[in-house]
Design an enzyme around this catalytic site. Structure first.
Site, PDB file in Angstrom:
ATOM      1  N   GLN A 259       0.836  -1.199   0.000  1.00 46.73           N
ATOM      2  CA  GLN A 259       0.000   0.000   0.000  1.00 46.73           C
ATOM      3  C   GLN A 259       0.875   1.256   0.000  1.00 46.73           C
ATOM      4  O   GLN A 259       0.590   2.230  -0.701  1.00 46.73           O
ATOM      5  CB  GLN A 259      -0.902   0.012   1.242  1.00 46.73           C
ATOM      6  CG  GLN A 259      -2.190   0.750   1.081  1.00 46.73           C
ATOM      7  CD  GLN A 259      -3.050   0.197  -0.040  1.00 46.73           C
ATOM      8  OE1 GLN A 259      -3.625   0.951  -0.782  1.00 46.73           O
ATOM      9  NE2 GLN A 259      -3.114  -1.123  -0.204  1.00 46.73           N
ATOM     10  N   HIS A 262       2.312   2.937  -3.274  1.00 49.54           N
ATOM     11  CA  HIS A 262       1.457   3.664  -4.225  1.00 49.54           C
ATOM     12  C   HIS A 262       1.813   5.140  -4.288  1.00 49.54           C
ATOM     13  O   HIS A 262       1.907   5.724  -5.366  1.00 49.54           O
ATOM     14  CB  HIS A 262      -0.018   3.552  -3.825  1.00 49.54           C
ATOM     15  CG  HIS A 262      -0.706   2.358  -4.392  1.00 49.54           C
ATOM     16  ND1 HIS A 262      -0.832   2.152  -5.739  1.00 49.54           N
ATOM     17  CD2 HIS A 262      -1.312   1.295  -3.802  1.00 49.54           C
ATOM     18  CE1 HIS A 262      -1.481   1.019  -5.962  1.00 49.54           C
ATOM     19  NE2 HIS A 262      -1.779   0.468  -4.804  1.00 49.54           N
ATOM     20  N   GLU A 327     -10.238   1.570   3.450  1.00 47.10           N
ATOM     21  CA  GLU A 327     -10.489   1.100   2.091  1.00 47.10           C
ATOM     22  C   GLU A 327     -10.255  -0.420   2.008  1.00 47.10           C
ATOM     23  O   GLU A 327     -11.089  -1.156   1.503  1.00 47.10           O
ATOM     24  CB  GLU A 327      -9.531   1.841   1.158  1.00 47.10           C
ATOM     25  CG  GLU A 327      -9.669   1.495  -0.298  1.00 47.10           C
ATOM     26  CD  GLU A 327      -8.553   2.115  -1.134  1.00 47.10           C
ATOM     27  OE1 GLU A 327      -7.539   2.586  -0.564  1.00 47.10           O
ATOM     28  OE2 GLU A 327      -8.696   2.115  -2.373  1.00 47.10           O
ATOM     29  N   HIS A 328      -9.097  -0.864   2.504  1.00 46.36           N
ATOM     30  CA  HIS A 328      -8.735  -2.281   2.496  1.00 46.36           C
ATOM     31  C   HIS A 328      -8.517  -2.766   3.921  1.00 46.36           C
ATOM     32  O   HIS A 328      -7.854  -2.089   4.702  1.00 46.36           O
ATOM     33  CB  HIS A 328      -7.420  -2.517   1.741  1.00 46.36           C
ATOM     34  CG  HIS A 328      -7.406  -1.996   0.341  1.00 46.36           C
ATOM     35  ND1 HIS A 328      -6.718  -0.859  -0.018  1.00 46.36           N
ATOM     36  CD2 HIS A 328      -7.991  -2.456  -0.784  1.00 46.36           C
ATOM     37  CE1 HIS A 328      -6.880  -0.644  -1.329  1.00 46.36           C
ATOM     38  NE2 HIS A 328      -7.647  -1.604  -1.814  1.00 46.36           N
ATOM     39  N   ASP A 361      -6.175  -6.643  -5.942  1.00 46.57           N
ATOM     40  CA  ASP A 361      -5.960  -5.532  -6.870  1.00 46.57           C
ATOM     41  C   ASP A 361      -6.044  -5.990  -8.318  1.00 46.57           C
ATOM     42  O   ASP A 361      -6.306  -5.190  -9.213  1.00 46.57           O
ATOM     43  CB  ASP A 361      -4.570  -4.914  -6.646  1.00 46.57           C
ATOM     44  CG  ASP A 361      -4.557  -3.974  -5.455  1.00 46.57           C
ATOM     45  OD1 ASP A 361      -5.632  -3.491  -5.070  1.00 46.57           O
ATOM     46  OD2 ASP A 361      -3.459  -3.730  -4.920  1.00 46.57           O
ATOM     47  N   HIS A 420     -53.338  17.995  -6.106  1.00 47.19           N
ATOM     48  CA  HIS A 420     -52.987  16.591  -5.842  1.00 47.19           C
ATOM     49  C   HIS A 420     -54.249  15.816  -5.458  1.00 47.19           C
ATOM     50  O   HIS A 420     -54.516  14.731  -5.980  1.00 47.19           O
ATOM     51  CB  HIS A 420     -51.980  16.479  -4.687  1.00 47.19           C
ATOM     52  CG  HIS A 420     -50.557  16.780  -5.060  1.00 47.19           C
ATOM     53  ND1 HIS A 420     -50.146  18.021  -5.467  1.00 47.19           N
ATOM     54  CD2 HIS A 420     -49.451  15.993  -5.065  1.00 47.19           C
ATOM     55  CE1 HIS A 420     -48.835  17.988  -5.708  1.00 47.19           C
ATOM     56  NE2 HIS A 420     -48.384  16.764  -5.477  1.00 47.19           N
TER      57      HIS A 420
END
Lengths: 428, 428
Positions: A259, A262, A327-328, A361, A420
């Site tokens: 991670q 990145h 996220e993960h 991934d 209505h």
């Protein structure tokens, strides 16, 4: 050195709060810059795109070409090394299978009052896929974005991707061919998102824009939400790894670094109940950093955003993980199920000692486009649903409106909406 | 006088384009004002709320109370006229039944490679419901927003609603009781949305904010999208009615007026293949306008935004309807199915001569919170899904990662991500 916390220490709650709060929003400078770019593309269309591409990507679209021609994309696929082509095709097949199961079914029912009702799902007419260029030009992203759109039945798929100095990435083009992308435009950044949303003379507008990107791209999507549908506002990538002392520290260190490599803003956090194991992982991270081509990035990320959190009992980490809503989430445990059951907020979960996040991934099947920045509290990874919309429907006949209509008349009158009331009452 | 077009006239395409393009975005003044309010609430919390409520709603929260106490909500329900209470309860029951069928199922599978994967749905922890005050204080909105949240399993439901001059609406409070709302805060406007998203000392933050509102509320939701989840950016209400000459003009006129009476910015459009019927409906609209308590609003809307479009064949209207992508589509035809099948973009469809849109506003079952401003091209009405999020999961063992892992390693290496490759390779 990454942050190191112990949940049994006195200052833990405050320090953990600070860790949670550190993952926050787009800065105002980016927002202002994107507002200007967006207005420029809306007003001047292709002329703005050409100028911004010259400025940011260093090439002239009229020379390099606005689109990557179909022949070049086919050639990229044909020229792929056989093992890479097989890997991309395996990935595409697995992603397609997972997402095909997500397609929602239309529904229809007639209830006890005799009212027919239901919902019908349709793909959007056109979708735009953002694929980052440069450092983050990932063929896997192309598959993860394009395949769900195709499974949803989207009519037209337009990809935008920056080609710095005009250079295309053959692997990205090959992935676009495998995924069935219709158009590949050599534009990137906030200007590409604006072009997809508003349309220009060359680029027809789309209904939905998806795909990861840098802060400018994310802010452009946020600003254009409502003009088009978007998948989610994406921020820096994150992982939480929960690991007990029975893991190989080298495996867990590799997972944290996968991670961290990145981007310097990425975040890797380890939860463990074993202080000696924590030390061993920290040492392994340092050792592996020296061997990685991406070591400088990973090192910056680990030092600035990494954290090792020691807890008394791993099951105790569930509420802390929910605060982070990562996220993960990797649960490197012999039996990950109790902790998986206890966690409420995570984008995607990787279960057991043999499921590193990186396998997801590429070839797992579930989407790798996932909510970041604590947004897993309320949002989900990219899916077929992001490329579809639901139309509800209702059908009464004279008998069924006679049953339910009087209540509608009563409520409409109470709300002060006489037309209505009348539109129902005339049919009773 | 409303716009009148004939699809067979020479200037039709350009005039219809203008009609489509007229439904556009928030103006810049609203956007700037909302940015300032949002920043103020974020910085000063309750103090900003108190000040803005004094200024916009004309009451002092420290005097009127910040929340409507549970006892007052219960008293409102107990004090309701029996027919109104029965109508609200019928509506609640029908909305609950429709939305319960929307709850997504968790999924799990083990594929041929031995990889276990799936998705798990969970409700968000907390949701905020915006309920407009003043002219548009609708108990039906409370039901339509709160019930899907409850069906989704949301933990905490906080409602915000402006109470101009401090006056509450007993019908709205009764609806909140029936729907199971936990908290009712006397705040409205952009400031209420900001308070829900950021939290204040008094109001705990929520994860999702839903509900209709004026342009300020819609813009606040748009700006806060990403900080929280939102349902959709809502604009003025719209209806397209497709009716042949066999309809009673008085019924169709009432249907058009039921949308027009909401607000001067509302839009009602009639498609018909019968010029004499078009004249009769136009005359009926004028006649009924004189009899409506909401006549001034409806008249302004009909004159400014109404349209009657004559087409050669009603089935031909499908592509035109798709361009408009209306919030509501009423097909007042003996057999509405062929046209329903041909239309791709609409928020909700009302089928046949006995299904006026207004019945769906109250007691049909499907949600009445729907995409406006052509957003049905890419978005859907409010549903249980807006209050839930999906966590995907993946589990490999030593045997299954040996099957799919090598492809992940090949792709990670090709993408220049060596730590990704290593975290898989060490397990092979």
């Amino acid at each position: 050195m990454p942050l190191r916390l112990d949940s049994r220490d006195a200052g833990f709650a405050a320090a953990f709060d600070a860790l949670v709060d550190a993952r926050r929003e787009a800065d105002e400078d980016v927002s202002r810059a994107v507002t200007a770019i967006r207005a420029d593309v809306r007003a001047r269309g292709d002329a703005a795109l050409a100028e911004l591409t010259r400025r940011f990507d260093g090439h002239d679209l009229d020379v390099t070409g606005w689109q990557v021609p179909k022949a070049e994309r086919q050639a990229a696929l044909a020229g792929l090394a056989p093992d890479l082509r097989a890997a991309l095709e395996l990935a595409a097949e697995r992603i397609r299978a997972y997402h095909a199961a997500q397609r929602p079914a239309d529904s229809e029912t007639v209830d006890a009052a005799g009212v027919r009702m239901g919902a019908r799902w349709r793909g959007v007419d056109a979708a735009g896929l953002y694929v980052p260029g440069g450092r983050a030009a990932y063929p896997s992203s192309v598959l993860m974005n394009a395949i769900p759109a195709r499974v949803a039945g989207v009519g037209r798929l337009a990809m935008v991707t920056p080609t710095p100095k005009g250079e295309t990435n053959p692997l990205v083009l090959a992935a676009a061919e495998i995924a069935g992308v219709d158009e590949v435009w050599r534009v990137g950044g906030a200007q590409a998102v604006a072009a997809l949303a508003y349309g220009t003379d060359r680029i027809a507008p789309v209904d939905v824009v998806v795909g990861p990107g840098n802060a400018w791209v994310a802010e452009a999507k946020r600003q254009l939400y409502g003009v088009v549908g978007i998948d989610m506002v994406a921020g820096p990538s994150e992982i939480v790894v929960v690991a007990d002392g029975a893991n190989d520290p080298a495996w867990i260190a590799a997972d944290l670094l996968s991670q961290a490599e990145h981007d310097p803003t990425s975040q890797s956090i380890l939860f463990t109940d074993d202080a000696a194991f924590a030390d061993a992982v920290a040492a392994e991270v340092e050792r592996q950093l020296g061997t990685l081509a991406t070591g400088a990035t990973a090192s910056a990320s680990w030092a600035a955003n990494g954290a090792i959190i020691l807890v008394g009992d791993l099951l105790e980490s569930a509420p802390l993980i929910d605060r982070l809503a990562p996220e993960h989430l990797e649960l490197a445990l012999a039996d990950p199920e109790p902790l998986f059951a206890a966690v409420r907020h995570a984008g995607s979960v990787f279960l057991g000692r043999y499921t590193p996040e990186a396998v997801g991934d590429y070839v797992g099947g579930p989407n790798h486009v996932l909510p970041t920045g604590r947004r897993a509290r309320f949002s989900s990874g990219l899916s077929v649903l992001d490329f579809m919309k639901r139309t509800s429907f209702l059908a009464c006949d004279a008998a069924s409106i006679a049953r339910i209509g009087p209540a509608a008349v009563a409520l409409a009158e109470a709300e002060g909406l006489p037309a209505h009331a009348r539109s129902v009452a005339v049919r009773l």
